[in-house]
Design an enzyme around this catalytic site. Structure first.
Site, PDB file in Angstrom:
ATOM      1  N   HIS A  69       0.827  -1.207   0.000  1.00 41.99           N
ATOM      2  CA  HIS A  69       0.000   0.000   0.000  1.00 41.99           C
ATOM      3  C   HIS A  69       0.863   1.260   0.000  1.00 41.99           C
ATOM      4  O   HIS A  69       1.908   1.297   0.643  1.00 41.99           O
ATOM      5  CB  HIS A  69      -0.946   0.007   1.210  1.00 41.99           C
ATOM      6  CG  HIS A  69      -2.100  -0.907   1.021  1.00 41.99           C
ATOM      7  ND1 HIS A  69      -1.991  -2.277   1.120  1.00 41.99           N
ATOM      8  CD2 HIS A  69      -3.390  -0.651   0.706  1.00 41.99           C
ATOM      9  CE1 HIS A  69      -3.170  -2.816   0.875  1.00 41.99           C
ATOM     10  NE2 HIS A  69      -4.026  -1.859   0.626  1.00 41.99           N
ATOM     11  N   SER A  86      -6.469   3.546  -5.900  1.00 39.13           N
ATOM     12  CA  SER A  86      -5.875   4.339  -4.817  1.00 39.13           C
ATOM     13  C   SER A  86      -5.977   5.832  -5.112  1.00 39.13           C
ATOM     14  O   SER A  86      -6.255   6.627  -4.214  1.00 39.13           O
ATOM     15  CB  SER A  86      -4.412   3.952  -4.604  1.00 39.13           C
ATOM     16  OG  SER A  86      -4.321   2.692  -3.983  1.00 39.13           O
ATOM     17  N   PHE A 121       0.954   3.430   6.962  1.00 37.04           N
ATOM     18  CA  PHE A 121      -0.340   3.644   7.603  1.00 37.04           C
ATOM     19  C   PHE A 121      -1.419   3.336   6.576  1.00 37.04           C
ATOM     20  O   PHE A 121      -1.392   3.866   5.462  1.00 37.04           O
ATOM     21  CB  PHE A 121      -0.444   5.102   8.063  1.00 37.04           C
ATOM     22  CG  PHE A 121      -1.772   5.480   8.640  1.00 37.04           C
ATOM     23  CD1 PHE A 121      -2.076   5.169   9.956  1.00 37.04           C
ATOM     24  CD2 PHE A 121      -2.702   6.172   7.883  1.00 37.04           C
ATOM     25  CE1 PHE A 121      -3.300   5.532  10.504  1.00 37.04           C
ATOM     26  CE2 PHE A 121      -3.932   6.546   8.430  1.00 37.04           C
ATOM     27  CZ  PHE A 121      -4.221   6.223   9.742  1.00 37.04           C
TER      28      PHE A 121
END
Length: 169
Positions: A69, A86, A121
């Site tokens: 990610h 994304s 995160f």
């Protein structure tokens, strides 16, 4: 073009992976392993199969997925290097409209989080505000590594659910 569940259930494994391979960021293996759980009676059974595949994966595979990610409002976003999904998700939260100060704060928090946990995160940011995301950073930096690993996987499953909703009706 969205597919129906009937169409989804009729796909070959290769077609299924082509359609759903991006639901889990750069990790088509989740869709590949979930194909055998067909036929899916509804969206929830599809999502349960995907979650179960992730739950049954080796910790190293889960960590690789987490690390696949991008940082939120990070260098890849600024360089236009995110996946289409994304990019759309970060834009929906206004991360493409950050002030210089907000970008600096995101970069600081991304670095602190990465240093503490060893992975980016992750938050399902669709329908979230920049302030909610920044508050999430602050709160989650206090988590233990084990808590945050579990939280990251839960957030990844939320992201996957949003992405499936965009692909299947």
């Amino acid at each position: 073009m969205k597919k129906t569940l009937i169409e989804l259930n009729a796909l070959s494994q290769a077609e299924f992976v082509q359609l759903l391979g991006g639901v889990y960021e750069h990790s088509p293996w989740v869709a590949e392993r979930s194909w055998a759980a067909r036929p899916f009676a509804d969206h929830e059974s599809l999502l349960m199969a995907l979650r179960q595949t992730l739950d049954q994966a080796k910790p190293a595979e889960q960590l690789a997925l987490i690390r696949a990610h991008p940082d939120l409002a990070g260098k890849a976003a600024l360089a236009g290097e995110l996946t289409t999904a994304s990019t759309r998700e970060q834009a929906s939260a206004g991360l493409d409209q950050c002030s210089h100060e907000e970008l600096s704060r995101f970069h600081e928090l991304n670095a602190a989080y990465q240093a503490r946990f060893g992975f980016p995160f992750i938050m399902a940011v669709k329908n979230a505000t920049r302030q909610q995301i920044l508050a999430g950073f602050e709160t989650r930096l206090e988590h233990s590594p084990e808590q945050e690993f579990t939280t990251a996987l839960a957030q990844i499953n939320r992201i996957a659910a949003f992405r499936v909703q965009d692909l299947i009706h």
